[in-house]
Design a protein around this motif. Structure first.
Motif, PDB file in Angstrom:
ATOM      1  N   GLY A  75       0.776  -1.222   0.000  1.00 45.83           N
ATOM      2  CA  GLY A  75       0.000   0.000   0.000  1.00 45.83           C
ATOM      3  C   GLY A  75       0.800   1.260   0.000  1.00 45.83           C
ATOM      4  N   ASP A  76       0.759   1.880   1.075  1.00 47.08           N
ATOM      5  CA  ASP A  76       1.326   3.210   1.180  1.00 47.08           C
ATOM      6  C   ASP A  76       2.839   3.228   1.192  1.00 47.08           C
ATOM      7  OD1 ASP A  76       0.547   5.980   3.327  1.00 47.08           O
ATOM      8  OD2 ASP A  76       1.678   5.803   1.474  1.00 47.08           O
ATOM      9  N   ILE A  77       3.373   3.733   0.155  1.00 47.19           N
ATOM     10  CA  ILE A  77       4.815   3.780   0.082  1.00 47.19           C
ATOM     11  C   ILE A  77       5.337   5.123   0.519  1.00 47.19           C
ATOM     12  CG2 ILE A  77       6.730   3.307  -1.406  1.00 47.19           C
ATOM     13  CD1 ILE A  77       4.995   1.863  -3.222  1.00 47.19           C
ATOM     14  N   SER A  78       4.422   5.941   0.788  1.00 47.16           N
ATOM     15  CA  SER A  78       4.842   7.297   1.104  1.00 47.16           C
ATOM     16  C   SER A  78       5.657   7.384   2.382  1.00 47.16           C
ATOM     17  CB  SER A  78       3.609   8.184   1.236  1.00 47.16           C
ATOM     18  OG  SER A  78       2.751   7.654   2.214  1.00 47.16           O
ATOM     19  N   ASP A  79       5.322   6.529   3.273  1.00 44.88           N
ATOM     20  CA  ASP A  79       6.039   6.590   4.529  1.00 44.88           C
ATOM     21  C   ASP A  79       7.088   5.490   4.622  1.00 44.88           C
ATOM     22  OD1 ASP A  79       6.968   6.733   7.017  1.00 44.88           O
ATOM     23  OD2 ASP A  79       5.037   6.500   8.028  1.00 44.88           O
ATOM     24  N   LEU A  80       8.232   5.837   4.186  1.00 41.66           N
ATOM     25  CA  LEU A  80       9.284   4.834   4.133  1.00 41.66           C
ATOM     26  C   LEU A  80       9.658   4.262   5.484  1.00 41.66           C
ATOM     27  CD1 LEU A  80      11.646   6.179   1.386  1.00 41.66           C
ATOM     28  CD2 LEU A  80      10.139   4.189   1.356  1.00 41.66           C
ATOM     29  N   SER A  81       9.488   5.076   6.479  1.00 47.09           N
ATOM     30  CA  SER A  81       9.877   4.602   7.788  1.00 47.09           C
ATOM     31  C   SER A  81       9.029   3.426   8.233  1.00 47.09           C
ATOM     32  CB  SER A  81       9.760   5.734   8.807  1.00 47.09           C
ATOM     33  OG  SER A  81       8.410   6.148   8.860  1.00 47.09           O
ATOM     34  N   ASN A  82       7.790   3.467   7.794  1.00 51.68           N
ATOM     35  CA  ASN A  82       6.901   2.382   8.206  1.00 51.68           C
ATOM     36  C   ASN A  82       6.837   1.266   7.182  1.00 51.68           C
ATOM     37  OD1 ASN A  82       6.141   3.484  10.596  1.00 51.68           O
ATOM     38  ND2 ASN A  82       4.481   4.650   9.664  1.00 51.68           N
ATOM     39  N   MET A  83       7.413   1.568   6.090  1.00 50.00           N
ATOM     40  CA  MET A  83       7.271   0.633   5.003  1.00 50.00           C
ATOM     41  C   MET A  83       7.722  -0.777   5.339  1.00 50.00           C
ATOM     42  SD  MET A  83       7.648   0.714   1.204  1.00 50.00           S
ATOM     43  CE  MET A  83       8.996   0.150   0.287  1.00 50.00           C
ATOM     44  N   ARG A  84       8.813  -0.883   5.983  1.00 49.37           N
ATOM     45  CA  ARG A  84       9.344  -2.204   6.252  1.00 49.37           C
ATOM     46  C   ARG A  84       8.377  -3.053   7.057  1.00 49.37           C
ATOM     47  NH1 ARG A  84      14.358  -4.348   6.030  1.00 49.37           N
ATOM     48  NH2 ARG A  84      15.332  -2.354   5.578  1.00 49.37           N
ATOM     49  N   SER A  85       7.915  -2.486   8.105  1.00 46.31           N
ATOM     50  CA  SER A  85       7.027  -3.286   8.944  1.00 46.31           C
ATOM     51  C   SER A  85       5.681  -3.492   8.264  1.00 46.31           C
ATOM     52  CB  SER A  85       6.834  -2.611  10.297  1.00 46.31           C
ATOM     53  OG  SER A  85       6.157  -1.398  10.117  1.00 46.31           O
ATOM     54  N   TYR A  86       5.291  -2.474   7.535  1.00 48.94           N
ATOM     55  CA  TYR A  86       4.015  -2.579   6.860  1.00 48.94           C
ATOM     56  C   TYR A  86       4.084  -3.701   5.829  1.00 48.94           C
ATOM     57  CZ  TYR A  86      -0.093  -1.304   4.180  1.00 48.94           C
ATOM     58  OH  TYR A  86      -1.301  -1.317   3.557  1.00 48.94           O
ATOM     59  N   ASN A  87       5.187  -3.670   5.118  1.00 48.24           N
ATOM     60  CA  ASN A  87       5.389  -4.684   4.114  1.00 48.24           C
ATOM     61  C   ASN A  87       5.445  -6.066   4.739  1.00 48.24           C
ATOM     62  OD1 ASN A  87       5.754  -5.739   1.655  1.00 48.24           O
ATOM     63  ND2 ASN A  87       7.919  -5.231   1.498  1.00 48.24           N
ATOM     64  N   ALA A  88       6.160  -6.139   5.809  1.00 50.33           N
ATOM     65  CA  ALA A  88       6.301  -7.425   6.491  1.00 50.33           C
ATOM     66  C   ALA A  88       4.946  -7.957   6.893  1.00 50.33           C
ATOM     67  CB  ALA A  88       7.196  -7.267   7.710  1.00 50.33           C
ATOM     68  N   ALA A  89       4.127  -7.070   7.377  1.00 49.34           N
ATOM     69  CA  ALA A  89       2.809  -7.492   7.802  1.00 49.34           C
ATOM     70  C   ALA A  89       2.025  -8.016   6.617  1.00 49.34           C
ATOM     71  CB  ALA A  89       2.075  -6.318   8.434  1.00 49.34           C
TER      72      ALA A  89
END
Length: 352
Positions: A194-208
């Motif tokens: 989804g949201d790639i705008s927030d790179l800081s959260n991207m990793r965990s978001y992606n992992a989820a």
DNA sequence: TCGTCCCGCCAAGGT
DNA sequence: ACCTTGGCGGGACGA
């Protein structure tokens, strides 16, 4: 709540310790299918299913959500789904494809965003998936690339956007609209990300999300809609089998489609055995003996009582091979369980 | 070590 | 208020 003895899972577990594989969603899904994919079954009660399968209800939701996404089930009411069966898959896939194509052509504006059905689809999330032309644009539900635009989406939307069902549909769409039949986990994750705008959260978001992808993949592959393959070390991928991955009612041994004739592993597949296990929907599956099959709990489910003999002969004569090796191994285990269960049945009354 | 994914907490939604 | 649904991510398992 999950304490009720599972005829499926516990039959042989009394003597040994916990085995993770036995709990996998894929296995659970197989059992679920075994439980419902038979003549006369129309309704699926979540409680009943959970009880029969010996799992907590939460797990049933997972399965039901992805199954519903591919048309095998349809929600009827709280706690109730109607069993459509595998015959419902083609239609569902067709609709998904049309939906996806419509989105691609962007008939009405930018890229149509994911249909949050029943929702008034408030925003116009255009998606920006950079460069993967070979894949259709996925309606990145949560994309909202324009982090500016629909920043404040309702919590409801937000929740739906991340639903397993939606993710499943998008995942399937990837296959339906692309010209490849194999998608790596990485790719899938990226495309569905989804949201790639927030790179800081991207990793965990992606992992989820990847975790969900595993969940989905397990269920889908247990239904033979996809299979997991290993493209290269540490690079798993999913191959689309689609409805051709399994024989349809009258085309059991017809000419295989591109997906059906997958190499290696599938070659292993015991087609002979499979042919013998065609259900009403034409779907082939392992003959796990669903406890409760002889007994029809007052609960809607399975009016399909079938003689124990039928099942026994199936169990004895068939030995389907699963693409998933774990399932295969497990099947062996179930065979044992079945035997012991059946001998008990033969000896006395087996009351469920 | 690291990919896989079970498990169950807990919040949102529904009745 | 209580129940159902299901997102979510910690951490265990297994290769």
């Amino acid at each position: 709540m999950s304490s009720s003895p599972s005829q499926f899972l516990d039959s042989g577990s009394k003597h040994h310790s916990y085995c993770r594989k036995q709990k996998s969603l894929g296995v659970l899904c197989s059992n679920f299918v075994s439980l419902y994919d038979r003549d006369g079954v129309e309704l699926v009660g979540l409680d009943y299913a959970a009880r029969q399968l010996g799992v907590e209800r939460r797990r049933i939701y997972d399965i039901v959500n992805v199954m519903e996404s591919v048309g095998v089930l349809a929600r009827k009411a709280k706690n109730k789904y109607s069993w459509i069966g595998f015959s419902g898959i083609p239609k569902a896939l067709k609709e998904l494809k049309e939906e996806a194509l419509r989105a691609i052509s962007g008939s009405d504006g930018p890229c149509e965003k994911e249909v949050l059905e029943d929702e008034d689809d408030d925003s116009e999330g255009q998606n920006h998936d950079d460069g993967d032309e070979k894949f259709s644009k996925m309606d990145n539900a949560s994309s909202s690339s324009g982090n500016h635009i629909s920043k404040a989406r309702s919590a409801t939307d937000n929740r739906k956007e991340k639903s397993l069902g939606l993710l499943t549909r998008n995942f399937v769409k990837l296959f339906l609209t692309s010209d490849v039949d194999t998608i790596s986990l990485d790719e899938a994750a990226r495309l569905l990300l989804g949201d790639i705008s927030d790179l800081s959260n991207m990793r965990s978001y992606n992992a989820a999300k990847v975790r969900r992808l595993y969940d989905i993949a397990n269920v889908l592959s247990s239904m033979s809609l996809i299979e997991k393959i290993q493209v290269e070390a540490r690079k798993p991928a999913f191959r689309w089998l689609g409805t051709e991955g399994k024989p349809k009612t009258d085309t059991v041994s017809k000419k295989p489609g591109k997906a059906q004739m997958r190499s290696d592993d599938l070659k292993e597949c015991n087609l002979t055995a499979q042919k013998q296990l065609i259900t009403k929907s034409g779907y082939v599956f392992g003959p796990f003996c669903p406890a409760g099959m002889t007994k029809v709990d007052g609960d809607v489910e399975g009016k399909g009582e079938r003689s124990a003999q039928d099942w026994e002969s199936l169990a004895c004569s068939l030995r389907p091979q699963y693409h998933n090796q774990a399932l295969n191994e497990l099947f062996t285990h179930y065979m044992e369980a079945w035997k012991s269960w059946y001998s008990e049945l033969a000896q006395g009354s087996y009351n469920l």
